[in-house]
Design an enzyme around this catalytic site. Structure first.
Site, PDB file in Angstrom:
ATOM      1  N   GLU A  55       8.014   1.271  11.939  1.00 22.53           N
ATOM      2  CA  GLU A  55       9.137   2.219  11.966  1.00 22.53           C
ATOM      3  C   GLU A  55       8.491   3.593  11.944  1.00 22.53           C
ATOM      4  O   GLU A  55       7.925   4.001  10.929  1.00 22.53           O
ATOM      5  CB  GLU A  55      10.056   1.989  10.768  1.00 22.53           C
ATOM      6  CG  GLU A  55      11.468   2.510  10.998  1.00 22.53           C
ATOM      7  CD  GLU A  55      11.739   3.844  10.345  1.00 22.53           C
ATOM      8  OE1 GLU A  55      11.382   4.882  10.957  1.00 22.53           O
ATOM      9  OE2 GLU A  55      12.294   3.843   9.229  1.00 22.53           O
ATOM     10  N   CYS A  84      13.145  10.143   8.244  1.00 20.75           N
ATOM     11  CA  CYS A  84      12.765   9.686   9.588  1.00 20.75           C
ATOM     12  C   CYS A  84      13.910   9.853  10.583  1.00 20.75           C
ATOM     13  O   CYS A  84      13.670  10.153  11.739  1.00 20.75           O
ATOM     14  CB  CYS A  84      12.221   8.266   9.563  1.00 20.75           C
ATOM     15  SG  CYS A  84      13.321   7.081   8.822  1.00 20.75           S
ATOM     16  N   GLU A 102       7.461  15.576  16.480  1.00 20.47           N
ATOM     17  CA  GLU A 102       8.135  15.491  15.193  1.00 20.47           C
ATOM     18  C   GLU A 102       7.466  16.447  14.193  1.00 20.47           C
ATOM     19  O   GLU A 102       6.251  16.459  14.051  1.00 20.47           O
ATOM     20  CB  GLU A 102       8.046  14.067  14.646  1.00 20.47           C
ATOM     21  CG  GLU A 102       8.788  13.904  13.338  1.00 20.47           C
ATOM     22  CD  GLU A 102       8.713  12.492  12.781  1.00 20.47           C
ATOM     23  OE1 GLU A 102       7.627  11.907  12.769  1.00 20.47           O
ATOM     24  OE2 GLU A 102       9.768  11.988  12.346  1.00 20.47           O
ATOM     25  N   LYS A 146       0.876  -1.170   0.000  1.00 23.27           N
ATOM     26  CA  LYS A 146       0.000   0.000   0.000  1.00 23.27           C
ATOM     27  C   LYS A 146       0.910   1.215   0.000  1.00 23.27           C
ATOM     28  O   LYS A 146       1.382   1.653   1.049  1.00 23.27           O
ATOM     29  CB  LYS A 146      -0.871  -0.022   1.249  1.00 23.27           C
ATOM     30  CG  LYS A 146      -2.224   0.645   1.115  1.00 23.27           C
ATOM     31  CD  LYS A 146      -2.177   2.062   0.615  1.00 23.27           C
ATOM     32  CE  LYS A 146      -2.089   3.094   1.692  1.00 23.27           C
ATOM     33  NZ  LYS A 146      -1.844   4.446   1.183  1.00 23.27           N
TER      34      LYS A 146
HETATM   35  P1  ADP Z   1       2.627  10.645   7.071  1.00 28.06           P
HETATM   36  O1  ADP Z   1       2.024  11.585   8.072  1.00 28.06           O
HETATM   37  O2  ADP Z   1       4.091  10.588   7.080  1.00 28.06           O
HETATM   38  O3  ADP Z   1       1.993  10.709   5.712  1.00 28.06           O
HETATM   39  P2  ADP Z   1       1.031   8.406   7.603  1.00 28.06           P
HETATM   40  O4  ADP Z   1       1.202   7.477   8.740  1.00 28.06           O
HETATM   41  O5  ADP Z   1      -0.207   9.214   7.533  1.00 28.06           O
HETATM   42  O6  ADP Z   1       2.321   9.253   7.629  1.00 28.06           O
HETATM   43  O7  ADP Z   1       1.173   7.669   6.221  1.00 28.06           O
HETATM   44  C1  ADP Z   1       2.045   6.601   5.975  1.00 28.06           C
HETATM   45  C2  ADP Z   1       1.278   5.527   5.242  1.00 28.06           C
HETATM   46  O8  ADP Z   1       0.224   5.074   6.072  1.00 28.06           O
HETATM   47  C3  ADP Z   1       0.638   5.981   3.932  1.00 28.06           C
HETATM   48  O9  ADP Z   1       0.766   4.957   2.967  1.00 28.06           O
HETATM   49  C4  ADP Z   1      -0.798   6.170   4.329  1.00 28.06           C
HETATM   50  O10 ADP Z   1      -1.702   5.992   3.266  1.00 28.06           O
HETATM   51  C5  ADP Z   1      -0.981   5.057   5.346  1.00 28.06           C
HETATM   52  N1  ADP Z   1      -2.118   5.277   6.251  1.00 28.06           N
HETATM   53  C6  ADP Z   1      -2.613   6.457   6.702  1.00 28.06           C
HETATM   54  N2  ADP Z   1      -3.683   6.247   7.499  1.00 28.06           N
HETATM   55  C7  ADP Z   1      -3.871   4.916   7.558  1.00 28.06           C
HETATM   56  C8  ADP Z   1      -4.816   4.062   8.229  1.00 28.06           C
HETATM   57  N3  ADP Z   1      -5.795   4.540   8.981  1.00 28.06           N
HETATM   58  N4  ADP Z   1      -4.691   2.731   8.062  1.00 28.06           N
HETATM   59  C9  ADP Z   1      -3.694   2.212   7.329  1.00 28.06           C
HETATM   60  N5  ADP Z   1      -2.800   2.953   6.656  1.00 28.06           N
HETATM   61  C10 ADP Z   1      -2.871   4.291   6.766  1.00 28.06           C
END
Ligand code: ADP
Length: 494
Positions: free
Chosen positions: A264, A299, A398, A188
């Protein structure tokens, strides 16, 4: 790097992207698409499929079938190695094209992107390809009338959720070991940086990876990511991203099949400068690069500068000078040192942190604002804030942007105390010419990686993983393999 080639690649239109399921490109089941904006100019670059939960379930079912019929796990290790080696070669052969596509999607400066994305992804895939036929089971030291064998088996279907800062590099950290062991994987990618990673998946098929072994579904985290997290058919979930999403993934696992979850997450990494650093000029340049490259969207970024009080003012001035010398701008120009912030939302968030830091008594010594707004893109000047206290927001939270908070300290103990004063524990660094002090800092600062008289750039032979709320488990090195295997005991009476 050849600017003419880069310009030619950036002039090419980007076709619409769709999911990769069972070796085929398929649209979202409801026909939904998402516009992908380029952070370089804020314009629509292309569209990707906006996946549904049903799309994710189809991808997982395909991966499961591929695992159960052993079309990949059942191949001899030498055959799997050949495919992965070829994949690495194809990534390398298409490196510039992949890097330019990735930069148009996520805004990282091309110099860094080329090395860190296709460059490191190819190296990572090759590393695990080379390792896969050197992983042995064990014979236990049992009484002589019993044979205790410990087999290392693939876990089955791995779900991998990838962020936007280094999609190919981080994607490869998960894909390399997972596939080497014989697992199937469902990816994903992030909604704001999926294109180069999706292309990289196509190359895996071209290299001979059987259809269904690697599927990738684009779409919103809260839709397709959630469907992956809640699936009863994902055995191990690996993730790089924010703490909030990491927490959700653990909840999803608890609510579904209790899949193993490896995270991570973020960091607030302390970069500690002692007055006895071997070379303060170099330290200042490295400290600036350690936070500002890729607009701070790293990161392990050294986002907290801890400076010994006796050199504080001079050292901060040197870091500011180094920061001001880093050219911010079009990430596809070879002389750009800092590219674009990934999205408008992220940029706004960064600016909010600067405002909060000032309201809490911090002083902005350089940067602090959005720049190059006439380009339509998302650019921010490298920003340094001094007078940041250990309990300030800029110490505790962060930013994931080009914002460096500076705190001064007077003793070794105080440095350690400030360094350890957050919930995070991903990376850190120390500059000193005192050998004992260097080792004490490595021992006492609570992180997954400590740099001494350098910062960043630890290669694929060493693990990267956080402690505390920076996560669990490790990417990179042979240690990463543990996440993708199950141990199975065979207890045999002789
Ligand atoms: P950032 O703030 O660095 O974008 P996120 O944690 O929001 O970090 O995003 C990292 C990944 O997690 C992306 O691929 C995003 O689509 C996915 N993501 C965000 N929300 C969810 C969720 N509720 N369940 C699973 N994956 C998610």
């Amino acid at each position: 790097m050849d600017q003419t080639k880069i310009d030619a690649l950036r002039a090419q239109p980007v076709p619409a992207f769709s999911h990769l399921i069972e070796g085929k490109h398929v649209p979202a089941s409801d026909g939904g698409t998402m516009d992908i904006l380029s952070p370089i100019d804020g314009q629509v670059l292309t569209t990707t499929a906006k996946g549904t939960a049903a799309d994710m379930e189809a991808a997982i079912a395909s991966a499961r079938a591929a695992f159960e019929d052993r079309r990949w796990a059942g191949q001899p290790p030498a055959a799997r190695k050949k495919v992965l080696m070829k994949w690495a070669d194809l990534i390398e052969a298409n490196a510039l094209e992949l890097a330019v596509l990735g930069v148009r999607d996520n805004g990282t400066e091309i110099g860094m992107a080329l090395k860190a994305e296709p460059g490191s992804a190819a190296g990572t895939i090759r590393y695990y390809a080379e390792a896969l036929d050197k992983i042995y089971g064990e014979i236990a030291p049992t009484p002589s009338n019993f044979l205790g064998m410990i087999h290392k088996e693939p876990v089955g279907v791995v779900g991998a959720i990838i962020p936007w800062n280094f999609p190919m590099m981080i994607g490869a950290w998960k894909l390399g070991p997972a596939l080497a062991i014989g697992n199937s994987v469902v990816l994903k990618p992030s909604e704001t940086a999926s294109l180069s990673l999706m292309k990289m998946c196509d190359l895996a098929l071209e290299a001979g990876l059987p259809p269904g072994v690697l599927n990738a579904v684009t779409g919103e985290g809260k839709v397709v990511g959630e469907a992956m997290g809640l699936s009863m058919d994902i055995d191990v979930l690996v993730f790089t991203g924010s703490g909030g999403t990491g927490r959700r993934l653990m909840e999803y696992a608890a609510r579904s099949n209790m899949k193993r979850v490896y995270l991570e997450l973020g960091g607030k990494s302390p970069h500690i400068i002692f007055a006895d650093a071997p070379n303060l000029d170099e330290a200042a340049k490295v400290a600036a690069g350690g936070i500002f490259r890729n607009s701070g969207q790293v990161c392990v970024a050294g986002s907290r500068l801890l400076v010994e009080a006796s050199i504080h003012d001079d050292f901060v001035a040197a870091v500011a000078k180094a920061a001001e010398a880093m050219r911010v701008g079009d990430p596809l120009k070879v002389d750009t040192a800092i590219g674009a912030v990934n999205s408008e939302v992220q940029l706004e968030q960064n600016l909010g942190f600067v405002e909060t830091a000032q309201s809490e008594g911090g002083q902005v010594v350089t940067g602090g604002g959005r720049i190059l707004q006439d380009t339509g893109g998302y650019y921010m000047a490298p920003t340094i804030v001094t007078g940041v206290t250990p309990d300030a927001t800029l110490t505790q939270k962060e930013v994931f942007g080009p914002v460096l908070g500076v705190t001064s300290f007077s003793t070794d103990d105080e440095a350690v105390q400030i360094a350890n004063a957050t919930v995070y524990g991903l990376a850190g660094g120390v500059w000193t010419s005192n050998l004992s002090r260097a080792h004490r800092m490595v021992r006492d600062v609570r992180t997954g990686v400590m740099h001494v008289n350098t910062y960043g750039g630890a290669d694929g032979t060493v693990p990267l993983g956080g402690v505390g709320q920076s996560g669990n488990g490790s990417d990179k090195s042979l240690h990463a393999i543990q996440k993708y295997i199950n141990l199975k005991t065979a207890w045999i009476k002789l």
